[in-house]
Design a protein around this motif. Structure first.
Motif, PDB file in Angstrom:
ATOM      1  N   GLU A  18      72.193  31.723  33.592  1.00 20.87           N
ATOM      2  CA  GLU A  18      71.529  32.993  33.255  1.00 20.87           C
ATOM      3  C   GLU A  18      71.258  33.080  31.754  1.00 20.87           C
ATOM      4  OE1 GLU A  18      73.691  36.382  35.271  1.00 20.87           O
ATOM      5  OE2 GLU A  18      74.963  34.761  35.965  1.00 20.87           O
ATOM      6  N   GLN A 272      75.670  38.309  38.392  1.00 26.56           N
ATOM      7  CA  GLN A 272      75.461  39.755  38.577  1.00 26.56           C
ATOM      8  C   GLN A 272      74.437  40.320  37.600  1.00 26.56           C
ATOM      9  OE1 GLN A 272      79.382  41.659  38.350  1.00 26.56           O
ATOM     10  NE2 GLN A 272      80.278  39.838  39.240  1.00 26.56           N
ATOM     11  N   ASP A 273      73.777  39.467  36.832  1.00 23.26           N
ATOM     12  CA  ASP A 273      72.816  39.912  35.815  1.00 23.26           C
ATOM     13  C   ASP A 273      73.488  40.891  34.836  1.00 23.26           C
ATOM     14  OD1 ASP A 273      70.264  39.664  34.693  1.00 23.26           O
ATOM     15  OD2 ASP A 273      69.519  41.468  35.673  1.00 23.26           O
ATOM     16  N   ARG A 274      74.747  40.617  34.494  1.00 23.87           N
ATOM     17  CA  ARG A 274      75.482  41.466  33.542  1.00 23.87           C
ATOM     18  C   ARG A 274      75.785  40.756  32.229  1.00 23.87           C
ATOM     19  NH1 ARG A 274      78.547  45.726  35.473  1.00 23.87           N
ATOM     20  NH2 ARG A 274      80.217  45.252  34.016  1.00 23.87           N
ATOM     21  N   THR A 315      73.305  45.333  27.279  1.00 16.93           N
ATOM     22  CA  THR A 315      74.037  44.827  28.442  1.00 16.93           C
ATOM     23  C   THR A 315      75.372  45.584  28.492  1.00 16.93           C
ATOM     24  OG1 THR A 315      74.642  42.994  26.974  1.00 16.93           O
ATOM     25  CG2 THR A 315      72.999  42.529  28.687  1.00 16.93           C
ATOM     26  N   GLY A 329      69.896  44.376  32.472  1.00 18.86           N
ATOM     27  CA  GLY A 329      70.420  43.047  32.807  1.00 18.86           C
ATOM     28  C   GLY A 329      70.096  42.014  31.746  1.00 18.86           C
ATOM     29  N   THR A 330      70.600  40.803  32.011  1.00 21.27           N
ATOM     30  CA  THR A 330      70.463  39.682  31.080  1.00 21.27           C
ATOM     31  C   THR A 330      69.003  39.413  30.715  1.00 21.27           C
ATOM     32  OG1 THR A 330      72.385  38.729  32.214  1.00 21.27           O
ATOM     33  CG2 THR A 330      71.106  37.241  30.807  1.00 21.27           C
TER      34      THR A 330
END
Ligand code: NAI
Ligand code: MG
Length: 342
Positions: A18, A272-274, A315, A329-330
């Protein structure tokens, strides 16, 4: 090296894919041209290749001379040895450079911090020479400190200071207790310092160093440390400026360089796109500097600083203390950075 720049890309484990894809998009947004030679290492290739670090990965880095790498998981207690450490050793990337600078606008970023960690990257306890002396009762690890490895990393720290207009180098050690090993590191540091009369030199015992960094981080400039202390003090410095999500890193040898953020694969937030992509993006900027693309690197760094200072989007790790900020998100944070690059 000329464009297109050919870069070995190792996405890594956990949040690695990611954050490296975000970094790749941002460095491409500078308008420079890149060819990415993608290679996989870590747990994901273990079954197919029989090793987490196929020799083809090392050969690829030797061929391009430069890699952008995501973090790779190392099992705790048992299982395969660290792929990250193995890459640094196999390619003799002896200086691990980790700059920690205040991020204006970030509530948890202490003002006035501008420290560069130069960590010895090839020996010390990270050789991982350890064994049980008596099963389940007594264990032993061997810590190697050599004159040659100490000399080149200390010299790198002083040369880095000179090249970057810095004025002070602090050698960090525990030579009061480890009189032989850290004693040699300190002795070598004092000798090398003689050749750099234009740079202030001092030494500090590592526990005092940690206290001083928590108390008055603005008093320090370039730090040079044996491997383990460098690893630990890096995370302390990350904590001073906003956490592991914002601190970049580079592993430098005489001919090869591997750029990777300080943070690990963060399994707790993977997929988790965190993940905060800033550490990886600033790592990309360090890579651009290494390529001599100073203007492009500065554009990336300036855009990151603007997005952080504005605090419109963050974020989750950068949310505390910013009630007005929208959590994204990222990839959305990377998009905001690209939009500020002008
Ligand atoms: P870690 O750095 O992965 O995570 C520590 C904490 O920081 C976690 O709460 C994580 O969620 C958070 N964090 C880290 N990076 C973040 C980011 N970009 N955005 C937001 N939050 C972030 O360290 P940990 O948990 O000790 O190690 C996890 C794995 O990573 C282990 O297998 C370890 O061996 C490996 N590792 C690999 C490194 C490398 O490839 N160079 C460096 C450090 C650890
Ligand atoms: Mg570490």
């Amino acid at each position: 090296m000329s464009q297109p720049y050919t870069i070995t890309l190792i996405p890594g484990d956990g949040i690695g894919p990611e954050v490296t894809s975000a970094a790749r998009r941002v460095v491409e947004a500078t308008g420079l041209s890149f060819t990415w030679d993608v290679h996989h290492a870590g747990a994901s290739v273990m079954d197919a290749a029989g090793t987490p670090l196929p020799t083809s990965v090392l050969d690829a880095i030797r061929a391009t001379g430069i890699a952008l790498k995501g973090p790779i998981t190392t099992p705790v207690g048992s299982g395969f040895r660290s792929v990250n450490v193995a890459i640094r050793r196999a390619l003799d990337l002896y200086a691990n450079v980790r700059p920690a600078r205040t991020m204006p606008g970030l509530p948890r970023s202490r003002p006035g911090v501008d420290v560069v960690i130069v960590r010895e990257n090839t020996e010390g306890l990270y050789l991982g020479i350890e064994h049980e002396v008596i099963a389940d009762q007594a264990t032993e690890a061997i810590r190697i400190i050599t004159r040659s490895a100490s000399e080149r990393v200390v010299r790198y720290a002083f040369d880095y200071a000179r090249r970057n207009g810095r004025h002070q180098v602090t050698a960090v050690h525990k030579a009061n207790i480890l009189k032989v090993t850290d004693g040699l590191f300190l002795k070598v540091a004092r000798e090398i310092a003689q050749g750099y009369p234009d740079i202030d030199f001092q030494d500090l015992i590592v526990d005092n160093m940690c206290m001083q960094l928590a108390l008055q981080p603005e008093a320090y400039d370039v730090l040079v440390l044996p491997n383990l202390y460098g690893d630990i003090v890096s995370d302390l410095c990350a904590g001073l400026i906003g956490g592991l999500g914002v601190i970049p890193g580079a592993n430098i040898g005489d001919d090869l360089a591997v750029f990777e953020p300080v943070h690990g694969s963060a399994p707790d937030i993977a997929g988790q796109d965190r993940a905060n992509p800033i550490a990886a993006i600033l790592t990309g900027a360090l890579m651009l500097r290494h390529l001599g693309e100073i203007e492009a690197a500065t554009r990336v760094e300036t855009a990151v600083n603007k997005v952080v200072a504005e605090g419109v989007v963050v974020t989750p790790d950068l949310k505390p203390g910013r009630p007005e900020a929208k959590v994204v998100g990222t990839q959305a944070l990377a998009d905001a950075i690209i939009a500020r690059m002008g």
